[in-house]
Design a protein around this motif. Structure first.
Motif, PDB file in Angstrom:
ATOM      1  N   PHE A   6       0.651  -1.092  -0.539  1.00  0.00           N
ATOM      2  CA  PHE A   6       0.017   0.294   0.064  1.00  0.00           C
ATOM      3  C   PHE A   6       1.156   1.422  -0.214  1.00  0.00           C
ATOM      4  N   ASN A   7       1.735   0.820   0.562  1.00  0.00           N
ATOM      5  CA  ASN A   7       2.695   3.108   0.633  1.00  0.00           C
ATOM      6  C   ASN A   7       3.290   2.910  -0.517  1.00  0.00           C
ATOM      7  N   TYR A  10       0.646   4.538  -3.269  1.00  0.00           N
ATOM      8  CA  TYR A  10       0.388   5.701  -2.097  1.00  0.00           C
ATOM      9  C   TYR A  10       1.712   6.757  -2.706  1.00  0.00           C
TER      10      TYR A  10
END
Length: 68
Positions: A6-7, A10
């Protein structure tokens, strides 16, 4: 801090849209170079996509008919 999927998404999203909040930054010179290359590639991709779409929808130019 470990880079989770997810990071990574992002960070990639904000690099491609040139927002760059600064909460996640590349730690090494190689990672910084990859981030810059991703940003440039993203900008060129969007530019080519828009120019391609404009060329598809622009009216065709007809040559004048010189017959009497």
């Amino acid at each position: 801090q470990k880079m989770t999927s997810f990071n990574a998404f992002y960070f990639s999203f904000f690099i491609l849209f040139s927002v760059g909040y600064g909460d996640i930054t590349p730690a090494s010179k190689f990672a910084r170079m990859l981030a810059v290359m991703e940003a440039v590639t993203g900008i060129l991709y969007v530019a080519v996509l828009i120019s391609r779409l404009v060329s598809l929808y622009s009216p065709l130019v007809r040559e004048p008919n010189n017959e009497p």
